[in-house]
Design a protein around this motif. Sequence first.
Motif, short mmCIF file in Angstrom:
data_model
loop_
_atom_site.label_atom_id
_atom_site.label_comp_id
_atom_site.label_asym_id
_atom_site.label_seq_id
_atom_site.Cartn_x
_atom_site.Cartn_y
_atom_site.Cartn_z
N GLY A 37 -2.99 5.59 6.38
CA GLY A 37 -1.54 5.73 6.26
C GLY A 37 -0.82 5.61 7.60
N LEU A 38 0.44 6.02 7.60
CA LEU A 38 1.28 5.93 8.79
C LEU A 38 1.42 7.31 9.41
CD1 LEU A 38 4.18 3.77 7.29
CD2 LEU A 38 2.15 2.95 8.52
N MET B 292 0.79 -3.42 -13.79
CA MET B 292 0.64 -3.18 -12.36
C MET B 292 0.37 -1.70 -12.12
SD MET B 292 3.63 -5.77 -11.08
CE MET B 292 4.01 -5.00 -9.53
N PRO B 293 -0.63 -1.38 -11.28
CA PRO B 293 -0.95 0.03 -11.04
C PRO B 293 0.18 0.73 -10.27
CG PRO B 293 -2.23 -1.39 -9.58
CD PRO B 293 -1.46 -2.30 -10.51
N CYS C 188 0.85 -1.18 0.00
CA CYS C 188 0.00 0.00 0.00
C CYS C 188 0.89 1.24 0.00
CB CYS C 188 -0.90 -0.01 1.24
SG CYS C 188 -1.83 1.54 1.45
N SER C 189 0.57 2.20 -0.85
CA SER C 189 1.47 3.36 -0.97
C SER C 189 1.36 4.29 0.23
CB SER C 189 1.22 4.10 -2.28
OG SER C 189 -0.13 4.48 -2.36
N ARG C 190 0.34 4.12 1.07
CA ARG C 190 0.25 4.95 2.28
C ARG C 190 0.76 4.24 3.53
NH1 ARG C 190 -5.80 7.16 1.41
NH2 ARG C 190 -5.43 8.32 -0.50
N CYS D 124 -4.46 -0.16 0.23
CA CYS D 124 -5.00 -1.37 0.83
C CYS D 124 -6.52 -1.26 0.94
CB CYS D 124 -4.37 -1.61 2.20
SG CYS D 124 -4.68 -0.28 3.38
N ARG D 125 -7.01 -0.02 1.05
CA ARG D 125 -8.44 0.28 1.01
C ARG D 125 -8.57 1.76 0.64
NH1 ARG D 125 -9.09 -0.05 7.62
NH2 ARG D 125 -9.42 2.17 7.88
#
Length: 180
Positions: free
Chosen positions: A138-139, A126-127, A75-77, A132-133
């Motif tokens: 995020g973090l 691949m995007p 997940c990018s976040r 993830c949702r």
Amino acid sequence: MTNSHYVNRRVLRINVGFLLAEGVGYQRELELDYPRVQLGDDLELDNLRGTVRLSRNSRGILVQADLETTVIMECSRCLTPTLVPVPLEIEELFTYPPLDDAAYSVEETGFLDLAPLLREEAILAMPMGVLCRPDCLGLCSECGQNLNEGPCNCEPDDIDPRFAILRDHLDDEETNTHHE
Ligand SMILES: [Zn+2]
Ligand SMILES: [Zn+2]
């Protein structure tokens, strides 16, 4: 690979000698259904399924594939490993006899290796930014906690250090303006 769930990528090497021996226009369909194929150190395709049509033409073998698979991306976040469906619609010529300047060729031995082609197509399909949702939180930029799992103990008015620099910069400019 020692993991028994992995299918050796050599299953993607297909003997097309019978097609080469047939005349132009002859074709054959294959159904693929593999739980997991490793394509290089950094890419594995899970649940690779679908149809591959191989057609003999005057320049070699035309591969038309309509496949679907899933890959695991972060997940990018929040960096959580996330299953991402990747459809693969492929049309590519494998030249025969092999040509040095062709992207893909049937080997002299009559084998056609789909693995490099599937690897390339999967990477292209691949995007870029996976979540993830849709509402991933995020973090926390201060403590790194995954905020989807609950709030952290950082002060709510903590400011991202990048904004803090900007704020200080603006303060300086304001001060300068006042001095003029
Ligand atoms: Zn996420
Ligand atoms: Zn925090």
